[in-house]
Scaffold this motif. Structure first.
Motif, mmCIF file in Angstrom:
data_model
loop_
_atom_site.group_PDB
_atom_site.id
_atom_site.type_symbol
_atom_site.label_atom_id
_atom_site.label_comp_id
_atom_site.label_asym_id
_atom_site.label_seq_id
_atom_site.Cartn_x
_atom_site.Cartn_y
_atom_site.Cartn_z
ATOM 1 N N ALA A 198 0.822 -1.215 0.000
ATOM 2 C CA ALA A 198 0.000 0.000 0.000
ATOM 3 C C ALA A 198 0.856 1.265 0.000
ATOM 4 C CB ALA A 198 -0.938 -0.006 1.202
ATOM 5 N N GLY A 199 2.187 1.088 -0.017
ATOM 6 C CA GLY A 199 3.050 2.250 -0.157
ATOM 7 C C GLY A 199 3.821 2.664 1.090
ATOM 8 N N ALA A 200 3.731 1.870 2.158
ATOM 9 C CA ALA A 200 4.495 2.212 3.369
ATOM 10 C C ALA A 200 5.988 2.209 3.036
ATOM 11 C CB ALA A 200 4.200 1.209 4.479
ATOM 12 N N LYS A 201 6.723 3.091 3.702
ATOM 13 C CA LYS A 201 8.160 3.187 3.434
ATOM 14 C C LYS A 201 8.887 2.003 4.061
ATOM 15 C CE LYS A 201 11.777 6.658 3.967
ATOM 16 N NZ LYS A 201 12.024 7.956 4.650
ATOM 17 N N SER A 202 8.511 1.668 5.302
ATOM 18 C CA SER A 202 9.121 0.535 5.992
ATOM 19 C C SER A 202 8.200 0.078 7.114
ATOM 20 C CB SER A 202 10.480 0.924 6.564
ATOM 21 O OG SER A 202 10.303 1.960 7.513
ATOM 22 N N VAL A 203 8.434 -1.144 7.559
ATOM 23 C CA VAL A 203 7.634 -1.690 8.663
ATOM 24 C C VAL A 203 8.581 -2.318 9.674
ATOM 25 C CG1 VAL A 203 5.840 -3.347 9.321
ATOM 26 C CG2 VAL A 203 5.708 -2.199 7.095
ATOM 27 N N VAL A 204 8.422 -1.945 10.931
ATOM 28 C CA VAL A 204 9.151 -2.617 12.006
ATOM 29 C C VAL A 204 8.129 -3.197 12.975
ATOM 30 C CG1 VAL A 204 11.316 -1.322 11.887
ATOM 31 C CG2 VAL A 204 9.428 -0.409 13.247
ATOM 32 N N GLY A 205 8.462 -4.363 13.543
ATOM 33 C CA GLY A 205 7.524 -5.039 14.429
ATOM 34 C C GLY A 205 7.970 -4.934 15.875
ATOM 35 N N LEU A 206 6.999 -4.891 16.781
ATOM 36 C CA LEU A 206 7.301 -4.859 18.213
ATOM 37 C C LEU A 206 6.256 -5.699 18.923
ATOM 38 C CD1 LEU A 206 9.020 -3.637 20.503
ATOM 39 C CD2 LEU A 206 7.492 -1.655 20.492
ATOM 40 N N THR A 207 6.717 -6.649 19.748
ATOM 41 C CA THR A 207 5.772 -7.480 20.495
ATOM 42 C C THR A 207 6.183 -7.547 21.957
ATOM 43 O OG1 THR A 207 6.955 -9.592 20.231
ATOM 44 C CG2 THR A 207 5.443 -8.974 18.451
ATOM 45 N N VAL A 208 5.216 -7.875 22.811
ATOM 46 C CA VAL A 208 5.526 -8.040 24.231
ATOM 47 C C VAL A 208 6.419 -9.261 24.402
ATOM 48 C CG1 VAL A 208 4.539 -8.677 26.475
ATOM 49 C CG2 VAL A 208 3.421 -6.931 25.070
ATOM 50 N N ALA A 209 6.006 -10.374 23.769
ATOM 51 C CA ALA A 209 6.713 -11.629 24.015
ATOM 52 C C ALA A 209 7.338 -12.200 22.747
ATOM 53 C CB ALA A 209 5.748 -12.647 24.609
ATOM 54 N N ARG A 210 8.428 -12.935 22.957
ATOM 55 C CA ARG A 210 9.134 -13.547 21.851
ATOM 56 C C ARG A 210 9.351 -15.011 22.189
ATOM 57 N NH1 ARG A 210 11.023 -15.148 17.413
ATOM 58 N NH2 ARG A 210 12.297 -13.790 16.121
ATOM 59 N N ALA A 211 8.843 -15.900 21.332
ATOM 60 C CA ALA A 211 9.097 -17.321 21.542
ATOM 61 C C ALA A 211 10.599 -17.562 21.421
ATOM 62 C CB ALA A 211 8.337 -18.132 20.510
ATOM 63 N N ALA A 212 11.151 -18.311 22.355
ATOM 64 C CA ALA A 212 12.599 -18.525 22.360
ATOM 65 C C ALA A 212 13.024 -19.349 21.164
ATOM 66 C CB ALA A 212 13.024 -19.215 23.640
ATOM 67 N N ARG A 213 12.128 -20.237 20.735
ATOM 68 C CA ARG A 213 12.455 -21.070 19.580
ATOM 69 C C ARG A 213 11.542 -20.707 18.436
ATOM 70 N NH1 ARG A 213 14.179 -24.899 23.103
ATOM 71 N NH2 ARG A 213 12.083 -25.242 23.875
ATOM 72 N N ASN A 214 12.108 -20.646 17.257
ATOM 73 C CA ASN A 214 11.303 -20.416 16.063
ATOM 74 C C ASN A 214 11.185 -21.751 15.337
ATOM 75 O OD1 ASN A 214 10.214 -19.795 13.620
ATOM 76 N ND2 ASN A 214 11.523 -18.030 13.233
ATOM 77 N N PRO A 215 9.953 -22.252 15.247
ATOM 78 C CA PRO A 215 9.837 -23.573 14.620
ATOM 79 C C PRO A 215 9.922 -23.555 13.090
ATOM 80 C CG PRO A 215 7.682 -22.811 15.345
ATOM 81 C CD PRO A 215 8.666 -21.722 15.675
ATOM 82 N N LEU A 216 10.725 -22.658 12.550
ATOM 83 C CA LEU A 216 10.927 -22.673 11.101
ATOM 84 C C LEU A 216 11.772 -23.893 10.722
ATOM 85 C CD1 LEU A 216 11.812 -19.008 10.034
ATOM 86 C CD2 LEU A 216 9.869 -20.366 9.286
ATOM 87 N N PRO A 217 11.512 -24.504 9.573
ATOM 88 C CA PRO A 217 12.264 -25.708 9.218
ATOM 89 C C PRO A 217 13.770 -25.484 9.264
ATOM 90 C CG PRO A 217 10.530 -25.275 7.624
ATOM 91 C CD PRO A 217 10.560 -24.114 8.551
ATOM 92 N N SER A 218 14.211 -24.316 8.802
ATOM 93 C CA SER A 218 15.645 -24.070 8.736
ATOM 94 C C SER A 218 16.290 -23.984 10.114
ATOM 95 C CB SER A 218 15.922 -22.789 7.963
ATOM 96 O OG SER A 218 15.162 -21.728 8.495
#
Ligand SMILES: [Zn+2]
Ligand SMILES: [Zn+2]
Length: 287
Positions: free
Chosen positions: A263-283
């Motif tokens: 939609a034309g945003a220049k950039s996006v940054v994310g912020l969350t309260v919690a972060r899962a310690a493990r990312n279950p991505l295959p890699s």
């Protein structure tokens, strides 16, 4: 309401007696003294509830229904973390002088530029997030927003933004629940950062599947193309700070970021309260 009173009282009384045992002074063969007893009794009268996590009697006048001990137990995301998505990378070996990137970010998985979180998604924080999600505890949202404002300040230019946007719920889900838990965070945060809060800029056009537990593929599939900016909303050339409660795979923030960038945003940054310690991505199985 009347039904809840006896159990709340019993809980408060139980917490109070445990508290007396733990809080007994070393000299006190005769207990804590009548003055302390009266002060506890007064506190029980005015703040008859227990901590919603450990049941300890709440003694502060704060409207956050979690005790100081539980709040202090939240474990901030360690310094050694992926420079892009903020995933904790303790024990991760990388070449000195090279950027510290998790496998997913080495593969350039995400459309968002950076993501950061306040604390690791474990222990008492899991329960606190559930309270925020299902019980609309505004003061808890405001408490988290204060912590997130500190993260934004620490990170400086990494999280610089022009506008704050919550990850939206699907219309039907929001109607059922009555609120969007991400907005309980983003609204007070925007106020603290003195940035505009755009609660309706993004919308979720496809609902999450009913199934509670999703496989990794289902997670990514359920959010792919599931977000869009509302027609007529202005996002052109803006740097967006996107808010959510938990970051697990990053799929949701990624899907929102794609819609905003399209939609034309220049950039996006994310912020969350919690972060899962493990990312279950295959890699991630490679280490
Ligand atoms: Zn507690
Ligand atoms: Zn990463």
């Amino acid at each position: 309401m009347a039904e809840t009173t006896p159990s709340r009282r019993a809980r408060a009384a139980g917490a109070s007696s445990r508290r007396s045992v733990r809080g007994a002074p070393s000299s006190g063969r005769g207990g804590r003294g009548w003055l302390a007893g009266i002060s506890d009794a007064l506190v029980s009268v005015f703040f008859p509830a227990g901590c919603r996590i450990c049941d300890e009697l709440l003694t502060s006048a704060s409207r956050v229904p979690i005790c100081e001990v539980c709040l202090a137990s939240f474990c901030p995301v360690p310094q050694i973390a992926c420079e892009v998505c903020g995933r904790p990378l303790a024990g991760f070996v990388h070449e000195p002088g090279q950027a510290l990137l998790c496998p997913a970010c080495r593969d350039k998985t995400y459309a968002f530029e950076r993501a950061r979180s306040f604390a690791v998604y474990e222990g008492a924080l899991v329960e606190a997030i559930l309270l925020l999600k299902y019980e609309q505890i505004g003061p808890l949202g405001a408490w988290f927003a204060e912590r997130l404002a500190e993260v934004v300040k620490e990170q400086g230019s990494v999280l610089a933004a022009d506008v704050v946007v919550p990850v939206p719920l699907h219309r039907q889900r929001e109607r059922e629940r009555g609120y969007n838990q991400a907005a309980l965070l983003s609204k007070p945060l925007a106020k603290r950062l003195r940035l505009p809060h755009k609660a309706v800029l993004l919308m979720r056009t496809r609902a999450r599947p009913e199934k509670q537990i999703l496989t990794l593929e289902e997670r990514w599939e359920s959010v792919r193309g599931a977000f869009a900016t509302r027609p007529g909303s202005q996002v052109d050339n803006l740097r967006v700070l996107l808010l959510d409660d938990v970051l697990t795979t990053g799929a949701t923030l990624d899907a929102c970021a794609r819609a905003l960038l399209e939609a034309g945003a220049k950039s996006v940054v994310g912020l969350t309260v919690a972060r899962a310690a493990r990312n279950p991505l295959p890699s991630s199985s490679e280490w």
